[in-house]
Design a protein around this motif. Structure first.
Motif, mmCIF file in Angstrom:
data_model
loop_
_atom_site.group_PDB
_atom_site.id
_atom_site.type_symbol
_atom_site.label_atom_id
_atom_site.label_comp_id
_atom_site.label_asym_id
_atom_site.label_seq_id
_atom_site.Cartn_x
_atom_site.Cartn_y
_atom_site.Cartn_z
ATOM 1 N N PRO A 47 0.803 -1.227 0.000
ATOM 2 C CA PRO A 47 0.000 0.000 0.000
ATOM 3 C C PRO A 47 0.839 1.282 0.000
ATOM 4 N N ASN A 48 2.153 1.136 0.074
ATOM 5 C CA ASN A 48 3.063 2.279 -0.045
ATOM 6 C C ASN A 48 3.322 2.596 -1.521
ATOM 7 N N LYS A 49 2.723 1.817 -2.425
ATOM 8 C CA LYS A 49 2.940 2.030 -3.865
ATOM 9 C C LYS A 49 1.595 2.216 -4.562
ATOM 10 N N TYR A 50 1.618 2.960 -5.654
ATOM 11 C CA TYR A 50 0.374 3.265 -6.364
ATOM 12 C C TYR A 50 -0.131 2.083 -7.187
ATOM 13 N N ASP A 51 0.784 1.311 -7.728
ATOM 14 C CA ASP A 51 0.405 0.278 -8.693
ATOM 15 C C ASP A 51 1.001 -1.067 -8.303
ATOM 16 N N GLY A 52 0.308 -2.131 -8.698
ATOM 17 C CA GLY A 52 0.811 -3.477 -8.441
ATOM 18 C C GLY A 52 -0.336 -4.458 -8.444
ATOM 19 N N PRO A 53 -0.035 -5.755 -8.526
ATOM 20 C CA PRO A 53 -1.093 -6.748 -8.711
ATOM 21 C C PRO A 53 -2.010 -6.913 -7.500
ATOM 22 N N VAL A 54 -3.275 -7.114 -7.797
ATOM 23 C CA VAL A 54 -4.279 -7.452 -6.782
ATOM 24 C C VAL A 54 -4.820 -8.828 -7.154
ATOM 25 N N VAL A 55 -4.804 -9.761 -6.203
ATOM 26 C CA VAL A 55 -5.207 -11.136 -6.521
ATOM 27 C C VAL A 55 -6.416 -11.533 -5.683
ATOM 28 N N THR A 56 -7.160 -12.471 -6.219
ATOM 29 C CA THR A 56 -8.338 -12.941 -5.490
ATOM 30 C C THR A 56 -8.495 -14.447 -5.686
ATOM 31 N N ARG A 57 -9.184 -15.065 -4.741
ATOM 32 C CA ARG A 57 -9.475 -16.492 -4.853
ATOM 33 C C ARG A 57 -10.782 -16.770 -4.112
ATOM 34 N N GLY A 58 -11.756 -17.282 -4.852
ATOM 35 C CA GLY A 58 -13.027 -17.663 -4.233
ATOM 36 C C GLY A 58 -12.835 -18.941 -3.436
ATOM 37 N N HIS A 59 -13.742 -19.189 -2.470
ATOM 38 C CA HIS A 59 -13.576 -20.384 -1.630
ATOM 39 C C HIS A 59 -13.456 -21.665 -2.451
ATOM 40 N N HIS A 60 -14.109 -21.677 -3.625
ATOM 41 C CA HIS A 60 -14.127 -22.924 -4.403
ATOM 42 C C HIS A 60 -13.222 -22.860 -5.635
ATOM 43 N N ASP A 61 -12.434 -21.775 -5.749
ATOM 44 C CA ASP A 61 -11.490 -21.684 -6.880
ATOM 45 C C ASP A 61 -10.281 -22.567 -6.603
ATOM 46 N N SER A 62 -9.664 -23.052 -7.682
ATOM 47 C CA SER A 62 -8.494 -23.912 -7.491
ATOM 48 C C SER A 62 -7.217 -23.086 -7.360
ATOM 49 N N GLU A 63 -7.251 -21.838 -7.836
ATOM 50 C CA GLU A 63 -6.044 -21.006 -7.681
ATOM 51 C C GLU A 63 -6.397 -19.522 -7.601
ATOM 52 N N TRP A 64 -5.371 -18.729 -7.303
ATOM 53 C CA TRP A 64 -5.531 -17.279 -7.224
ATOM 54 C C TRP A 64 -5.582 -16.705 -8.649
ATOM 55 N N ALA A 65 -6.350 -15.637 -8.831
ATOM 56 C CA ALA A 65 -6.405 -14.955 -10.133
ATOM 57 C C ALA A 65 -6.023 -13.490 -9.930
ATOM 58 N N THR A 66 -5.299 -12.923 -10.888
ATOM 59 C CA THR A 66 -4.945 -11.501 -10.814
ATOM 60 C C THR A 66 -6.057 -10.690 -11.469
ATOM 61 N N LEU A 67 -6.558 -9.681 -10.761
ATOM 62 C CA LEU A 67 -7.650 -8.864 -11.295
ATOM 63 C C LEU A 67 -7.108 -7.853 -12.303
ATOM 64 N N PRO A 68 -7.829 -7.613 -13.399
ATOM 65 C CA PRO A 68 -7.381 -6.548 -14.314
ATOM 66 C C PRO A 68 -7.488 -5.198 -13.608
ATOM 67 N N PRO A 69 -6.462 -4.330 -13.730
ATOM 68 C CA PRO A 69 -6.548 -3.036 -13.037
ATOM 69 C C PRO A 69 -7.700 -2.190 -13.580
ATOM 70 N N VAL A 70 -8.362 -1.430 -12.688
ATOM 71 C CA VAL A 70 -9.505 -0.614 -13.125
ATOM 72 C C VAL A 70 -9.072 0.559 -13.992
ATOM 73 N N PHE A 71 -7.817 0.964 -13.871
ATOM 74 C CA PHE A 71 -7.237 1.904 -14.846
ATOM 75 C C PHE A 71 -5.746 1.592 -14.943
ATOM 76 N N PRO A 72 -5.103 2.010 -16.026
ATOM 77 C CA PRO A 72 -3.710 1.601 -16.230
ATOM 78 C C PRO A 72 -2.800 2.104 -15.107
ATOM 79 N N PRO A 73 -1.760 1.345 -14.789
ATOM 80 C CA PRO A 73 -0.806 1.790 -13.765
ATOM 81 C C PRO A 73 -0.170 3.120 -14.158
ATOM 82 N N SER A 74 0.213 3.910 -13.136
ATOM 83 C CA SER A 74 0.855 5.200 -13.406
ATOM 84 C C SER A 74 2.235 5.002 -14.003
ATOM 85 N N ALA A 75 2.828 3.855 -13.726
ATOM 86 C CA ALA A 75 4.177 3.563 -14.228
ATOM 87 C C ALA A 75 4.407 2.071 -14.053
#
Ligand code: NAD
Length: 373
Positions: free
Chosen positions: A274-302
């Motif tokens: 949280p000290n950085k503006y951009d970077g991956p956010v991952v999620t996993r539902g209780h029944h998912d077999s693995e973590w998925a990276t969410l597409p950013p809601v807007f492009p990273p600043s850098a």
């Protein structure tokens, strides 16, 4: 007052230390802002920043405050000077954006807000990293119910190893510093952005080692006597009922810990630093077999990890937009709430009792998908 790229807000930088170049370069990316110059209690610091960035150095802080072209003072002095410099700037009729923690104590923070109201000026505060693509992607996921109702969270603030890179990290081990007040604001602000306000805090803290050794190249000090706790643990109870388990430490140098994770009724969410503006956010539902990276809601600043990613400034744009009626996200009210939560960690540790949080804030407004800063 309407500012635009053809009539940008005049910015005066007060405090020309380690972070100042990243502010000047970061602010230069935004057409809405124009840095007019910088000042410091030590003229050589202002001259050094002027030489490395080609902005002017004022001969004194008073000279900067006397310049009618300066609309917003960016106060990036040491934490113990945040209140004093902000009071002077507000009295001079300037709007103020102050680095974190907004004040060394909650009482100082409250007085700063009162001074801004009395002066009819806007006070904003770091951190502003929650305005970045990473935290906003996490916020959108929570709001869309991707993990269901949030139940719990963990946050681990580990050592930035400042002794190895900051030429004078003394302020990090004095009142206003320590891992709770220095890095805690990024984590607690990120949590409030997702989960809303904190209602109560329990915690314990201690000093790891009474003296710290500085090894940074070009260091101005070799040893620092520690005056604040450097390792703290806390439980935060949010008004929503969510519970967060936190650690704030300058004694954890190496680890395998996550930055922040949120646990919901239907899944988990993993946030980036949280000290950085951009970077991956991952999620996993209780029944998912693995973590998925969410597409950013807007492009990273850098590019994540690139030097540009560390450049500051979105919070200053947020303040200037707020002058024209836009939502003020990196607001003093949010910063004061976060400071109250962080100060409560130490109070809880001293009193051996949980501490109720008086201030309440709404979650800040989300950033539009095309922020057009
Ligand atoms: N260094 C970082 O990586 C970093 C990152 C994010 C935020 N910050 C925050 O930015 C602020 C500054 O950090 P830094 O690392 O640049 O500190 P620093 O000690 O390197 O620089 C602070 C500067 O403020 C000046 N100053 C202090 N009191 C003053 C006063 N009353 N009037 C005018 N000038 C004064 C000092 O002379 C110094 O040049 C802190 O609040 C810190 O938490 C720092």
């Amino acid at each position: 007052m309407t500012f635009s790229s053809s009539s940008p807000a005049g910015i005066g930088i007060v405090g020309c230390g380690n972070i100042s170049e990243r502010y000047v370069k970061g602010i230069s990316r935004f057409p809405l802002l124009k840095t007019l110059g910088c000042a410091d209690m030590y003229q050589e610091a202002a001259d050094k920043l002027s030489a490395s960035t080609a902005i002017s150095a004022y001969p004194s802080v008073d000279a900067l405050l006397d310049d009618p072209g300066v609309d917003v003072v960016v106060n990036i002095t040491s934490p113990v000077a945040h209140a004093e410099v902000s009071f002077a700037a507000l009295k001079a009729g300037k709007h103020v954006y102050v680095e974190k923690p907004m004040g060394a104590t909650v009482a100082e923070g409250r007085r700063m807000i009162e001074a801004a109201v009395a002066a009819g000026r806007v006070l904003g505060s770091a951190p502003d990293t929650f305005l970045g693509s990473s935290a906003q992607t996490a916020r959108a996921a929570v709001d869309k119910g991707v993990i269901g109702e949030p139940i719990g969270a963990v946050g681990f603030v580990t050592h930035s190893k400042a002794e190895t890179w900051h030429p004078d990290p003394t302020f990090l081990f004095k009142p206003g510093g320590g891992p709770v007040l220095d890095l805690g604001p990024y984590y607690v602000t990120a949590l409030v952005n997702l989960l809303g306000p904190v209602a109560s805090v329990a915690g314990f803290s201690r000093v790891g080692a009474p003296v710290r050794t500085v090894s940074a190249p070009g260091r101005r000090v070799d040893k620092i006597t520690v005056e604040v706790p450097t390792h703290a643990v806390a439980s935060l109870e949010f008004a929503s009922g969510a519970l967060a388990t936190m650690m704030f430490s300058f004694d954890v140098w190496d680890h395998h810990l996550p930055y922040l994770e949120i646990y919901g009724q239907e899944g988990a969410l993993g946030l980036f630093d949280p000290n950085k503006y951009d970077g991956p956010v991952v999620t996993r539902g209780h029944h998912d077999s693995e973590w998925a990276t969410l597409p950013p809601v807007f492009p990273p600043s850098a590019e994540p990890g690139s030097p540009e990613q560390f450049m500051r400034g979105p919070g200053v744009v947020d303040l200037v937009r707020a002058l024209d009626g836009a939502p003020h996200r990196a607001s003093a009210a949010l910063a004061l709430h976060v400071l109250e939560v962080l100060q409560a960690v130490e109070t809880a540790s001293q009193t051996r009792q949980s501490v109720g949080i008086e201030s309440r804030v709404e979650r800040p407004a989300t950033v539009p998908a095309d922020p057009k800063w």
